[in-house]
Design a protein around this motif. Structure first.
Motif, short mmCIF file in Angstrom:
data_model
loop_
_atom_site.label_atom_id
_atom_site.label_comp_id
_atom_site.label_asym_id
_atom_site.label_seq_id
_atom_site.Cartn_x
_atom_site.Cartn_y
_atom_site.Cartn_z
N TYR B 23 0.86 -1.29 0.05
CA TYR B 23 -0.21 0.06 -0.05
C TYR B 23 0.81 1.07 -0.05
CZ TYR B 23 -3.62 3.45 1.49
OH TYR B 23 -4.43 4.48 1.10
N GLU B 54 -1.81 -2.35 4.47
CA GLU B 54 -0.41 -2.98 4.68
C GLU B 54 -0.41 -4.49 5.06
OE1 GLU B 54 -1.02 -0.15 5.43
OE2 GLU B 54 0.34 1.25 4.99
N LYS B 76 5.70 1.90 4.49
CA LYS B 76 6.36 2.74 5.09
C LYS B 76 6.06 2.39 6.80
CE LYS B 76 4.56 6.88 6.60
NZ LYS B 76 4.65 8.14 5.85
N GLY B 79 3.00 1.89 8.44
CA GLY B 79 2.22 0.67 7.85
C GLY B 79 2.39 -0.75 8.58
N VAL B 82 0.27 -1.65 10.94
CA VAL B 82 -1.28 -2.09 10.34
C VAL B 82 -0.95 -3.53 10.19
CG1 VAL B 82 -2.70 -1.89 8.46
CG2 VAL B 82 -1.76 0.27 9.52
N ILE B 377 -5.41 10.71 7.63
CA ILE B 377 -4.29 11.22 6.79
C ILE B 377 -4.43 11.18 5.21
CG2 ILE B 377 -1.84 10.37 6.80
CD1 ILE B 377 -2.10 8.98 9.25
N CYS B 379 -4.22 14.23 1.68
CA CYS B 379 -3.82 15.77 1.66
C CYS B 379 -4.78 16.51 2.46
CB CYS B 379 -4.17 15.87 0.06
SG CYS B 379 -3.01 15.47 -1.15
N TYR B 380 -6.12 16.12 2.71
CA TYR B 380 -6.95 16.95 3.57
C TYR B 380 -6.61 17.19 4.83
CZ TYR B 380 -7.93 12.15 4.53
OH TYR B 380 -7.69 10.70 4.51
N MET B 397 -4.41 5.80 10.15
CA MET B 397 -5.63 5.63 8.88
C MET B 397 -6.67 4.86 9.41
SD MET B 397 -3.11 5.41 5.74
CE MET B 397 -4.39 5.58 4.55
N ASP B 421 -10.90 8.75 0.15
CA ASP B 421 -11.60 7.59 -0.56
C ASP B 421 -10.53 6.49 -0.20
OD1 ASP B 421 -9.94 9.03 -2.30
OD2 ASP B 421 -10.66 7.96 -4.00
N SER B 422 -9.31 6.66 -0.22
CA SER B 422 -8.16 5.51 -0.22
C SER B 422 -7.90 5.17 1.42
CB SER B 422 -6.89 6.04 -0.81
OG SER B 422 -5.96 4.84 -0.81
N ALA B 453 -3.91 10.71 -3.40
CA ALA B 453 -3.19 11.90 -3.71
C ALA B 453 -1.96 12.10 -2.98
CB ALA B 453 -4.15 13.16 -3.70
C1 LIG Z 1 -0.56 3.21 7.81
C2 LIG Z 1 -0.14 4.07 6.70
N1 LIG Z 1 -0.03 3.51 5.71
C3 LIG Z 1 0.17 4.54 4.56
C4 LIG Z 1 0.32 6.08 5.13
C5 LIG Z 1 0.79 7.03 3.97
N2 LIG Z 1 -0.45 7.67 3.46
C6 LIG Z 1 -0.84 9.07 3.94
S1 LIG Z 1 -1.95 9.64 3.37
C7 LIG Z 1 -2.14 8.54 2.32
C8 LIG Z 1 -3.05 8.49 1.40
C9 LIG Z 1 -4.38 9.01 1.32
O1 LIG Z 1 -5.16 9.03 0.28
P1 LIG Z 1 -6.68 9.50 0.54
O2 LIG Z 1 -7.18 9.14 1.65
O3 LIG Z 1 -7.51 9.17 -0.61
O4 LIG Z 1 -6.62 11.15 0.76
P2 LIG Z 1 -6.27 11.86 -0.41
O5 LIG Z 1 -4.48 12.30 -0.07
O6 LIG Z 1 -6.38 11.55 -1.84
O7 LIG Z 1 -6.63 13.46 -0.30
C10 LIG Z 1 -0.99 7.46 2.34
C11 LIG Z 1 -1.28 6.21 1.60
C12 LIG Z 1 0.34 6.31 6.35
N3 LIG Z 1 0.43 7.46 6.65
N4 LIG Z 1 -0.06 5.36 7.12
#
Ligand SMILES: Cc1ncc(C[n+]2csc(CCOP(=O)(O)OP(=O)(O)O)c2C)c(N)n1
Ligand code: SF4
Lengths: 195, 536
Positions: B23, B54, B76, B79, B82, B377, B379-380, B397, B421-422, B453
């Motif tokens: 992931y 993960e 990371k 991860g 998790v 977690i 961009c938002y 997360m 969404d992710s 994102a």
């Molecule tokens: C357990 C864990 N895995 C991965 C990450 C890295 N990570 C931080 S934000 C993110 C993606 C978030 O995507 P989304 O929720 O769709 O929000 P967007 O950034 O698209 O706004 C990831 C993969 C993390 N912080 N913690």
């Protein structure tokens, strides 16, 4: 031969294409290279830098020690100052004059420029305007690289060749546009030094 | 010229993996992306799509190992939290086909919530660790790691840090190996962790520690480099070795040095250093795990310097200057940063859909006191800063949904969760099920920008299926509201938020508009393709 260069800018400004151009020139001529980049969160409009280290001997650290950089090459004026602790006393600070303002408390540009002038060896050119006049502001990076070219201890032709290699895929038009931008930067830099 | 991440990916391809599972997560993301983009990997049929999280990645990797094939799983550092259940237990089951777990730590928290050190996880679970000091070593260690894994039937951790992950250098490749054929474990109970079996397997794992340690001594990555000045001995782990060398231009250190890159620590080498030198200095990126082990709780032996006694800063990434200072060398720092240089924190892009979502949400919440938005977690999370100041939590997360639930259970209303969404598919769905089962009065805002994102725009695993998932989990369709976050719809969007915040049950709002960055990227690609076709 050893060149330690801090590349500076704001996330999204594309400093890595400058790094790639210099890096390719170095590697094609048998030099060692290490290049630390910033990926991740800061790429969203935050400050970003890259440590580019070139040498004819194997490079140990991925990071340049403070006070040892031969050059700060920045595509944004305030960002050029952020890395001053890295610059060696005889190093060059070469920066774009055009500010990238995405924060409310961005300082007065004139004050920034006066700070830059306190650095013994510096070059300030308006790469954005030069690139725009040539047709696209996107080439500002190549303009900045051109201004830095005389201080890289590399034949200018090496850089030209790596521009050809890197942009070749995109067609002859793009290649010659970037070569022109490189040249324009070189000239603007020399003009600044003579002025 | 490969990034550390790319060197690992290329090595995995060359070492004959059949699959990579991951992931996204800075600084590990580029490993999997490299395999996804590699023509070679495609030709070899290496599977490489993103996993939902993960834990699912780790388990799938273990399943591939069960089937006898080599697999890599990357994440990371957080991860690994998790995936920890699967990870710790995989040490007890052991591996069949070679399995490497890449854990990418982020000292200094360049893009993370903490700077936890994955070597603790490896110690906790009794598995060997490889910690490369260069891109080339990372490449070589992947080959070696798969051999080690197959020889002792144990997953092996490759621990890297941001600096190595995102730094480039030249890498020399070795001859590619073919993939393994399917070959089930000889003992078909190896992976059945019923107590009676697990006890036996655990005993074996403990018995194997001597072999792992022997491998550390003989693997070739750890090295004892003698020096004339025995007043101090230096242990330099992973990248710290480079920072040490950087301070000696001719690359000879006057003190004896133990370069440490493979764990468990080789006792003989450490003892030799300890016995020959008056004091020890430990240089390691991350937590002072080696330092602590050598020092011991009561600190009865020789002086051990490092992060614990302040010779090295307690937190943050190492660099050549910190190492120089720990050696008592002169400070080389240049001119100070002028005061006028303002901080430039990352921020939401112009035109980002999250901005319009936050504006609508903030206004709808105006009549209540601040402090009721649980976020997650992505961009938002940048919405915590001015001018939005839209969110009040960011922990791990999926925590937005469940923390909002807990606060609602405590009586806070409205309680709002904001999740991407992710992140929702990573670990928000189970929390939503809890809410539905309790009919908790919460509003979950799922910001659907059609991508992951924050980490650079990877595929989101439930693209266009968010409503279906929410319905499937049991949210009433009347309370699943899809919006288009655009300024021109601001009033209407605010109204929807208000209605759902008032509602005393589970509601889901889905503001849906593509991330500007991925949209632009798609447009550029489309444009380039169009141009190409025109030329033809
Ligand atoms: C357990 C864990 N895995 C991965 C990450 C890295 N990570 C931080 S934000 C993110 C993606 C978030 O995507 P989304 O929720 O769709 O929000 P967007 O950034 O698209 O706004 C990831 C993969 C993390 N912080 N913690
Ligand atoms: S990358 Fe996309 S989601 Fe992230 S801030 Fe920019 S537009 Fe918004």
């Amino acid at each position: 031969m050893k060149k330690d260069i801090i590349l500076a800018g704001v996330g999204g400004q594309g400093i890595l294409s400058i790094a790639a151009t210099i890096g390719m020139a170095a590697v094609d001529h048998g030099l060692y290279l290490k290049q630390a980049e910033v990926h991740g969160m800061s790429q969203r409009g935050g400050d970003v830098q890259s440590h580019l280290r070139i040498s004819d001997k194997e490079v140990a650290s991925d990071l340049i020690p403070q006070g040892r950089a031969d050059m700060i090459l920045s595509v944004e004026p305030m960002e050029s100052l952020r890395y001053l602790p890295y610059l060696s006393p005889e190093g060059w600070l070469i920066t774009n004059a055009k500010p990238f303002i995405n924060i409310p408390e961005y300082p007065d540009v004139e004050v920034i420029l006066s700070e830059i002038r306190k650095v013994k060896n510096h070059i300030v050119i308006d790469a954005d305007t030069i690139a725009k006049e040539m047709g696209s502001v996107k080439a500002a990076n190549m303009v900045m690289l051109g201004a830095a070219a005389p201080f890289l201890e590399m034949d200018y032709s090496w850089l030209e060749q790596s521009v050809r290699n890197l942009f070749g895929r995109k067609g002859e038009e793009v290649v010659s546009f970037n070569l022109d931008a490189l040249k324009a930067g070189l000239e603007a830099g020399e003009k600044y030094r003579k002025a | 010229m490969l990034l550390g991440d790319e060197a690992i990916a290329q090595a995995a391809i060359d070492a004959g993996i059949s699959g990579i599972f991951a992931y996204p997560g800075t600084p590990s993301t580029e490993i999997t992306e490299y395999v996804q983009q590699s023509k070679e990997a495609k030709e070899k049929g290496i599977r490489s799509d993103w996993a939902a999280n993960e834990k699912t990645a780790m388990e799938a990797s273990l399943g591939m190992s069960y089937a006898g094939k080599r697999s890599m799983v990357c994440m990371k550092h957080v991860g690994l939290n998790v995936a920890a259940d699967a990870f710790i237990n995989s040490a007890i089951t052991g591996a069949n086909g070679g399995m490497i777990v890449v854990a990418a730590d982020d000292p200094s928290m360049h893009s993370s919530q903490n700077e936890q050190d994955s070597r603790f996880y490896a110690k906790f679970s009794f598995i060997p660790v490889l910690e490369p000091s260069s891109q080339q070593e990372a490449y070589d260690m992947v080959h070696y790691g798969f051999d080690l894994s197959e020889k002792y039937k144990i997953p092996v951790m490759l621990r890297i840090t941001t600096r190595l992950a995102h730094s480039r250098s030249g890498v020399v490749r070795t001859t590619p190996r073919p993939q393994n054929e399917i070959k089930l474990p000889e003992n078909l109970r190896q992976f059945v962790l019923l107590p009676s079996i697990a006890r036996k397997q655990y005993r074996e794992l403990l018995d194997n520690q001597v072999f792992f340690e022997k491998a550390s001594a003989e693997g070739g990555f750890n090295a004892y480099i003698d020096g004339p000045d025995k007043s101090m001995g230096i242990i330099a782990c992973g990248l710290a070795f480079n920072y040490l060398m950087e301070n000696y231009p001719d690359r000879t250190v006057p003190y004896p040095v133990l370069k440490l890159a493979q764990y468990p620590m080789p006792e003989d080498m450490v003892r030799k250093l300890y016995d020959t030198c008056d004091t020890l200095l430990v240089l390691e990126d991350g937590y002072p795990i080696v330092e602590e082990m050598i020092k011991g709780f009561l600190n009865l032996g020789k002086q051990v310097k490092g992060r614990l006694d302040g010779t090295v800063p307690r937190t943050g990434e190492l660099n050549p200057n910190i190492v120089a200072a720990s050696l008592g060398m002169e400070n080389t720092t240049g001119m100070p940063v002028p005061d006028l240089v303002a901080g430039r924190p990352p921020s939401l892009c112009n035109g980002c859909p999250h901005i319009d979502s936050f504006n609508a949400m903030n206004e709808a919440l105006e009549k209540w006191a601040k402090g009721r938005v649980f976020s997650d977690i992505g961009c938002y999370t940048l919405g915590a800063f001015k001018p939005y100041e839209a969110i009040n939590t960011c922990v791990d997360m999926g925590a937005s949904v469940t923390m909002a639930k807990g606060a609602a259970d405590a009586g806070l209303h409205p309680a709002v969760a904001v999740i991407g969404d992710s992140t929702f598919t990573h670990s928000g769905i189970t929390g939503l099920l809890d809410c539905v089962n309790d009919n908790t009065p919460v509003t979950i805002i799922i910001l659907d920008n059609a991508t992951t994102a924050m980490t650079g725009g990877q595929k989101s695993s439930a693209l266009n299926r968010i409503e279906e998932i929410c319905q499937g989990v049991g949210v009433h369709p009347d309370h699943i509201r899809v919006l288009k976050p655009l300024r021109k719809h601001h009033e209407a969007n605010e109204q929807v938020c208000k209605e759902e915040f008032e509602y005393k049950g589970v509601s889901v709002i889905i503001p849906r508009r593509e991330c500007i960055q991925t949209l632009n990227k798609r447009m550029r690609q489309k444009f380039a393709e169009k141009k190409k076709n025109e030329k033809k």
